[in-house]
Design a protein around this motif. Structure first.
Motif, short mmCIF file in Angstrom:
data_model
loop_
_atom_site.label_atom_id
_atom_site.label_comp_id
_atom_site.label_asym_id
_atom_site.label_seq_id
_atom_site.Cartn_x
_atom_site.Cartn_y
_atom_site.Cartn_z
N SER A 52 -5.49 9.58 0.09
CA SER A 52 -4.55 8.48 0.61
C SER A 52 -3.36 8.82 0.87
CB SER A 52 -4.64 7.56 -0.34
OG SER A 52 -4.13 7.72 -1.78
N GLU A 57 -10.09 -2.17 -3.73
CA GLU A 57 -10.48 -3.31 -3.15
C GLU A 57 -10.68 -4.50 -3.97
OE1 GLU A 57 -10.53 -2.95 0.23
OE2 GLU A 57 -9.68 -0.90 0.02
N SER A 58 -11.11 -4.41 -5.13
CA SER A 58 -11.42 -5.50 -5.91
C SER A 58 -10.20 -6.04 -6.84
CB SER A 58 -12.67 -5.16 -6.87
OG SER A 58 -12.27 -4.21 -7.92
N ALA A 78 -11.38 5.21 -3.90
CA ALA A 78 -10.84 3.80 -3.97
C ALA A 78 -11.61 2.89 -4.73
CB ALA A 78 -10.41 3.23 -2.51
N ASP A 79 -13.00 3.04 -4.42
CA ASP A 79 -13.97 2.18 -5.16
C ASP A 79 -14.26 2.52 -6.64
OD1 ASP A 79 -14.84 0.97 -2.95
OD2 ASP A 79 -16.48 1.99 -2.36
N GLN A 98 0.90 -1.35 -0.17
CA GLN A 98 0.02 0.11 -0.14
C GLN A 98 0.96 1.47 0.09
OE1 GLN A 98 -3.44 0.22 0.23
NE2 GLN A 98 -3.06 2.15 -0.52
N GLN A 146 -12.33 6.04 0.82
CA GLN A 146 -13.20 4.58 0.30
C GLN A 146 -13.87 5.00 -1.05
OE1 GLN A 146 -12.50 1.64 1.75
NE2 GLN A 146 -13.71 1.22 -0.11
#
Length: 125
Positions: A72, A91-92, A85-86, A1, A82
């Motif tokens: 971030s 996350e995926s 990021a989506d 990260q 979030q």
């Protein structure tokens, strides 16, 4: 990260923070300069003033990249992180895949700008 955040920060510095706002201002009519804040807004206004079309997706990408950096790499991660990021699919999928896609989009932005400059549509004063 941490490495991903550093890469996003570096790319943002190259594509956004390094915009020559003084030169962009020369392309913008004086009456449109008031209230402009930030390099992306100046870039968008300058391109529009030069009648460059089809800029929405490129400007949108730069804004999303700036938002990713701001939520971030440059600041504490929170609710805004979030959301963005989506958008990027952090996350995926793997961060390597996410950054590869970010780089692909960054190259598309640069290719677009090269085409615009070579076309002669941007004329400085």
């Amino acid at each position: 990260q941490r490495e991903f955040d550093e890469l996003v920060l570096s790319l943002t510095k190259i594509l956004i923070d390094s915009l020559n706002e003084k030169s962009l201002n020369k392309l913008i009519p004086t009456e449109q300069l008031d209230g402009l804040k930030g390099g992306i807004a100046r870039l968008e206004t300058a391109l529009s003033a030069c009648c460059v079309e089809d800029i929405v997706k490129y400007i949108s990408f730069l804004r999303r990249l700036q938002s990713l950096r701001s939520s971030s790499a440059a600041h504490r991660k929170g609710r805004n992180y979030q959301k963005i990021a989506d958008v990027f699919g952090v996350e995926s999928q793997s961060l390597r895949s996410v950054f590869s896609e970010i780089l692909r989009q960054a190259l598309a932005v640069l290719d677009f700008f090269i085409t615009v400059v070579r076309s002669g549509r941007i004329k400085g004063s």
